[in-house]
Design a protein around this motif. Structure first.
Motif: not given
Ligand code: SF4
Ligand code: SF4
Ligand code: FES
Lengths: 334, 281
Positions: B256, B258, B278-281
């Motif tokens: 996932n 976000g 959300p910038q989480e990749f």
């Protein structure tokens, strides 16, 4: 007329079920702690202490084989697990915070693709819930919408009564069937007074408000502050009745072996590590944020439910004293 | 989709029909399903991925790199970087591996009919676009101009070299190939420069055009502003996200970003969708 059952008859029920070949899982003492485990006889049932780990293993084992493979004379074959062989099971003495969890997890294991390993066990299990008369400081089921006497998820529900024994209520058809089948062990009793249930101290939290804050605060210093201590041991996830992350791995040689599905935790450092070495959740606060977000926002976004029953287990287990109840309470006031 | 199995984790068995070494550590497998019924019924869309298993080692996630217009087989392309991919690499023609899938969403190919297309890819990220490129080329009259901007660190690192040649020779494809400065030999007949720079120089027109972008995060980061400059809106930029996956089925909780499950809601997203995550990749 309301039904009751004596402690002896409850033990007799377990003995009878075991004799008939049913797998009976219930709180059982193992050295220093009580755990949900298969019972071999009724005397092993220990309803006093809150089991250290949750009851989710009944449906979602820590580690389970999902297929086996073999390479013979240059030909590879894959053999399925025979799910029909999964035993009929009675989970007895499940606390409300445990019996409510499968109802939450059903959503993820049955959307779009059905995980029959989980669903078949669910189908084959009767849950006998137990009103919780003993909580501790970590309990906060009432804060997240459950209660020490919630019947949610139970097929049959027991509540300890004055003078010993339990009142018995059939909640579902499965429960009614069990009650009818072993009717001789139950008594009709007009008036019973149930023992007072546990009283977790935390007031009911506004989960919508918590989610509302989470919706807009992915980037917040809060995460750094609260999770800087977290060592990423994963205890909170393994012990949780609602955490469902898993990994898939092979065990064996190229010639013969099996594939297993086993618990995993988003708190582990390598959980999201790419083969390239890139890790989207590079530091612990990002991982802890995912834990809170998954429980109180993402799961709700996807399935309309919160992934926490307030059992308090992760609070008791955390080696560095991170208290999820205090955290969400803090968020609810933001 | 394919014949549903009760055990969603059970792979189909496939035989390696051909192996192509794309670069020293990137390899293509052409796979044929062993079960005739699976062979006949297996269908997928460009953009979807699968879980490939080397028995004894486990599973690894790659896109299906061949085009659904090419029947009878599928192809995957992988770099050997870990236990499973190294085990896959040890397999030979005629050996068996497991394939689960197809999973995830796909490129909205029908929405691309009648449009001009610009494919922008870097390094090992060409395979997710290559399935779509062939899909479009196999029904060439349905699309407008097709431009492919593809680059890698060095000439050696370019994948599908044989196909690049084919595209270069076609009059209905405009291939712009490039290698990073210093990555070329004396005989290199392409451009020299980073993908975003070369894209800017090639300056494809954004009118009625959709950009399809795949590459390492750093390339994507510098490519998006160039496309914006060229007049592409975020809705007309399509990309794929890569995340670590295990189940591919929306259950294991691994992929996932976000509340977006890359294995279910992706891997194909518009730049607009990516920016909203959300910038989480
Ligand atoms: S998050 Fe903690 S309190 Fe909530 S259900 Fe899981 S273990 Fe219990
Ligand atoms: S138990 Fe505590 S230290 Fe361990 S992963 Fe959970 S929050 Fe972190
Ligand atoms: S890969 Fe398991 S949830 Fe996406």
């Amino acid at each position: 007329m309301p039904k009751t059952i004596t402690e002896q008859n409850l033990q007799a029920l377990i003995d009878l079920l075991v004799k008939e070949g049913t797998r009976v899982v219930g709180p059982k003492r193992a050295d220093t702690m009580v755990l949900y485990a298969p019972l071999t006889n009724g005397a092993e049932l220990d309803l006093i202490e809150l089991p250290r780990r949750s009851a989710k293993e009944t449906f979602f084992p820590l580690c389970e084989e999902i297929l086996s493979y073999e390479k013979k004379d240059g030909k590879t074959s894959v053999t399925d697990i025979d799910l029909d062989k999964l035993p009929e099971t009675v989970l007895i003495g499940a606390r409300p915070c445990d019996s409510a969890a499968p109802g939450i997890l059903d959503a993820v294991f049955s959307w779009d693709y059905n995980d029959e390993f989980y669903l078949e066990r669910r189908k084959k299990t009767v849950i006998i819930g137990l009103a919780c008369t003993r909580g501790d400081d970590a309990c906060f089921c009432t804060a997240v919408g459950y209660a020490p006497d919630t019947k949610q998820g139970s097929d049959l529900f027991l509540a300890p009564v004055e003078g010993g024994g339990f009142s018995v209520e059939a909640v579902t058809d499965k429960g009614t069937a069990l009650l009818a089948r072993y009717g001789g062990l139950f008594q009709d009793q007009a008036a019973v007074s149930p023992l007072p249930v546990a009283t977790p101290t935390m007031a009911k939290l506004d989960l919508a408000r918590i989610k509302g804050w989470l919706d807009h605060n992915f980037e917040s210093d809060f995460w750094k502050e609260i999770a800087v201590r977290c060592v990423g041991c994963g205890a909170c996830a393994f012990i949780c009745p609602a955490c469902h992350c898993f990994d898939i791995n092979d065990e064996g040689t190229e010639a013969k072996g099996c594939r297993r599905k086993h618990w995993d935790a988003c708190g582990f450092a390598k959980f999201t590590n790419h083969a390239s070495g890139h890790n989207p959740r590079d530091v612990q606060p990002q991982r802890y944020r995912n834990r809170i977000m998954h429980k109180f926002k993402y799961y709700d976004d996807k399935f309309g439910k919160t992934l926490c029953t307030g059992c308090g287990r992760c609070i008791r287990a955390c080696p560095v004293g991170i208290d999820i109840a205090a955290l969400i309470e803090e968020i609810s006031k933001k | 989709m394919c014949i549903p199995d009760k055990n969603i984790y059970k792979p189909y068995l496939a035989t390696i029909e051909n192996i192509i070494d794309e670069t020293p550590d990137v390899r293509t497998f052409r796979l044929v399903f062993q079960d005739e019924a699976v062979r006949d019924s297996f269908s997928f869309r460009s953009g979807q991925f699968a879980e490939y298993s080397a028995f004894g080692y486990g599973e690894s996630t790659f896109c299906i790199a061949s085009s659904p217009t090419r029947k009878g087989y599928i192809e995957c392309c992988f770099r050997s970087v870990g236990r499973v991919t190294e085990a896959l690499r040890r397999l030979e023609i005629g050996d068996t591996l497991g394939v689960r899938g197809p999973y995830g969403n796909s490129f909205p190919i029908e929405a691309l009919y009648g449009r001009n297309l610009v494919f922008v890819a870097g390094g090992i990220a060409l395979p997710p676009l290559r399935t779509l490129i062939w899909n479009c080329l196999d029904q060439r009259d349905k699309f407008g101009e097709i431009t492919i901007v593809y680059g890698a660190r060095t000439e050696d690192d370019l994948v599908y070299k044989h196909e690049l040649k084919e595209w270069q020779e076609r009059s209905d494809v405009n291939l712009v190939k490039t290698v990073d400065p210093g990555g070329n030999s004396d005989t290199w007949d392409g451009r020299v420069g980073f993908v975003p720079t070369i894209l800017e120089e090639a300056a494809p027109k954004s009118d009625n055009c959709v950009a399809l972008v795949c590459g390492p995060p750093i390339m994507i980061k510098f490519t998006l502003p160039v496309l914006e400059k060229l007049g592409f809106s975020d809705e007309n930029i399509i990309t794929t996200l890569e995340n670590r996956m295990k189940c591919g089925l929306g259950k294991c909780g691994r992929c996932n970003v976000g509340n977006v499950y890359v294995c279910k809601d992706g891997p194909v997203f518009t730049a607009k969708q990516v920016k909203e995550m959300p910038q989480e990749f």
